[in-house]
Write an enzyme that holds these catalytic residues in place. Structure first.
Site, PDB file in Angstrom:
ATOM      1  N   GLU A 111       0.686  -1.142  -0.021  1.00 17.88           N
ATOM      2  CA  GLU A 111       0.079   0.164  -0.043  1.00 17.88           C
ATOM      3  C   GLU A 111       1.107   1.348   0.018  1.00 17.88           C
ATOM      4  OE1 GLU A 111      -2.877  -0.168   2.932  1.00 17.88           O
ATOM      5  OE2 GLU A 111      -3.851  -2.021   2.083  1.00 17.88           O
ATOM      6  N   GLU A 129      -4.781  -8.429  -1.705  1.00 19.13           N
ATOM      7  CA  GLU A 129      -5.112  -8.417  -0.195  1.00 19.13           C
ATOM      8  C   GLU A 129      -6.358  -8.166   0.004  1.00 19.13           C
ATOM      9  OE1 GLU A 129      -2.451  -6.503   2.787  1.00 19.13           O
ATOM     10  OE2 GLU A 129      -4.309  -5.742   3.616  1.00 19.13           O
TER      11      GLU A 129
END
Length: 538
Positions: free
Chosen positions: A222, A341
């Protein structure tokens, strides 16, 4: 009265074997919720055979001893049943992880240990964790969880240095369970020019190559949150160049020349996050084998049980996925797109919800809808470890979403079929269906599996056409006594392991042909049509 108080299980009918059976005389006062019109002539699209994959969060390695839980006989039994699958090792703490290439004396009796001689690559799947050690680790994990939660809340993540044995255990676990390991590298090791410092990754890659470990790679988790969690901003353009550098290292190693590289694992589209993805694709798309992004429906700290059953919230996956796909198709149209994810709620999950039966509605719908939209792999956060969205609980016992995942693996094939749905009731938005060819490892070619869920409290009915109604079928109906229960029943029987190395028999109930399918209230369902001989599945 809230939805939890109102929840009652729909009466389960008893068949000749004591299991669930279809009502031969469906309740007449029930409205018809959906009419299905499937196209069985051609495959709409195919997903990767490892479509349903799993993750292990890097937080498990923050304290080395807990990695030994991957040598538990129970964990390995449950994990092996989810093969084939990718196993992603990563998450927030991967960007605070620095490999420690320190040789240490290895005890051959230590589960998951390997010889200090780098040429010895033998993996022993019989070296399992002693139950006394497992018991102590599970007790200590409760305290470790509290430490991790405090770090998350303060957004202060200490750097840690996993030694070689951590990598050894990951390799042993993935090899013995039939997983394809994806190892997440630290992208926050950077030079004064804000370029990725690859020296520690080179050390790790050289070690893994010396051990002949078959693995794939990621870089960073991220990147849109780098500034928030570490005060470092990396734009998409530079991130793409960093990935090119990693691909160069892999090619130079020889051993990892053809290994997979996946990224950039950006959070779901919001504000500048799409700009990071766009910049990355412009410079680094050629380096990766699939474009990865993350998706969660709700914030785990302020969500409700009603959110988990809200079709409008479930439908947000469509808009987010389409936004990512439009960007990828514009800049790199041939790249597969993965959810690298994903789970129900971000922030570690929703306590008392993400690990209960009600979470299955978000999970099963994401699998069905994601495959239809064009996602090739969906990686569930998390198999075992931190948070409330795990598949195995703190005692390493399977939670409802584990059983749901296992049934999906056994019943659903990678071929997605097109099915048109006509509404017969105002409640139809709360009845969700998806159609696949059946898994050929479990059923003969030509059979199809209907995935369905009923988000209504009351039972619902689905009408199927002659091509399906003339076929005998097997029904797999998942229900629970309470929506917030950590247990689940299959066709009226409680699902639980018989012992640490023995799973229960996940039998369906054989039903005669019928043009109506009746779904109990708040149920998750698979119907396998055995005699269809669908052209798309032959």
């Amino acid at each position: 009265m809230n939805i939890l108080e109102a929840f009652i299980i729909f009466p389960v009918l008893t068949g000749p074997d004591g299991g669930w059976a279809l009502d031969p005389d469906p309740v007449q006062e029930l409205d018809l919720d959906l009419v299905l019109e499937p196209d069985l002539s051609a495959v709409l699209r195919r997903v990767d055979p490892r479509f349903l994959s799993v993750t292990i969060d890097a937080s498990l390695a923050a304290e080395e001893s807990f990695m030994a839980l991957l040598s538990s006989s129970k964990v390995r039994t449950l994990s092996s049943a989810l093969s084939p699958s990718f196993l992603r090792f990563g998450g927030t703490r991967q960007d605070f992880m620095k490999f420690k290439p320190q040789r240490r004396k290895r005890n051959s009796k230590n589960p998951g240990s390997s010889s200090s001689t780098s040429s010895n690559t033998t993996v022993s799947c019989q070296q399992l964790l002693p139950w006394v050690v497992e018991k102590q680790l599970k007790m200590n994990w409760t305290l470790q969880q509290q430490i991790l939660i405090k770090e998350d809340l303060k957004r202060k993540f200490p750097t840690f240095s996993p030694p070689e044995v951590t990598v050894d255990l990951l390799n042993s676990f993935s090899s013995c369970c039939g997983f394809n390991l994806i190892f997440g590298l630290n992208a926050l090791l950077r030079t004064s020019e804000n370029v990725w410092n690859s020296s520690n990754a080179e050390t790790l890659i050289k070690y893994c190559q010396s051990r002949r470990y078959r693995m794939n790679w990621e870089l960073g988790n991220e990147p849109n949150s780098f500034e928030k969690k570490a005060g470092i901003r990396v734009d998409g353009h530079q991130l793409g160049l960093d990935f090119l550098r990693l691909r160069e290292l892999m090619s130079r190693s020889g051993f990892y020349r053809d290994a997979g590289l996946f990224g950039p694992d950006v959070g779901q589209p919001r504000d500048h996050r799409t700009d990071i993805l766009g910049g990355f694709l412009q410079t680094g798309a050629e380096a990766v084998d699939a474009v990865t992004w993350h998706h969660y429906y709700v914030n785990g700290r302020d969500t409700s049980l009603e959110d988990f059953l809200d079709p409008e919230i479930l439908d947000t996956l469509t808009s987010k996925t389409n936004e990512v796909m439009e960007k990828v198709k514009l800049l790199s149209p041939t790249k597969p797109i993965w959810l690298g994810e994903t789970s129900s709620a971000y922030g570690g999950g929703a306590v008392g919800l993400s690990d209960t039966f009600v979470a299955g509605f978000m999970w099963l719908d994401k699998l069905g809808l994601g495959a239809t939209l064009g996602l090739d792999v969906v990686m569930r956060q998390v198999l075992v470890g931190s948070g409330s969205y795990h598949l195995l609980d703190e005692n390493l016992d399977p939670l409802p979403d584990y059983w749901l995942s296992l049934l999906y693996k056994r019943l659903v094939g990678p071929e997605v079929l097109k099915v048109r749905k006509r509404s017969g009731s105002a409640r139809s938005k709360r009845v969700r269906t998806y159609l696949h060819c059946s898994n050929e490892k479990s059923y003969s070619r030509g059979s199809v599996t209907l995935i369905s869920m009923n988000l209504n409290q009351n039972p619902s009915r689905i009408s199927v056409p002659l091509v399906l109604s003339s076929s005998s079928l097997e029904a797999f109906i998942l229900q629970s006594d309470r929506l917030d229960s950590r247990s689940v029943k299959l066709n009226g029987r409680l699902l639980q392991m018989l012992e640490d190395e023995t799973l229960p028999d996940l039998r369906g109930t054989r039903l005669p042909p019928s043009d109506l399918l009746q779904l109990p209230g708040f149920s998750l369902n698979f119907f396998v049509f055995l005699d269809v001989q669908a052209a798309a599945c032959l």
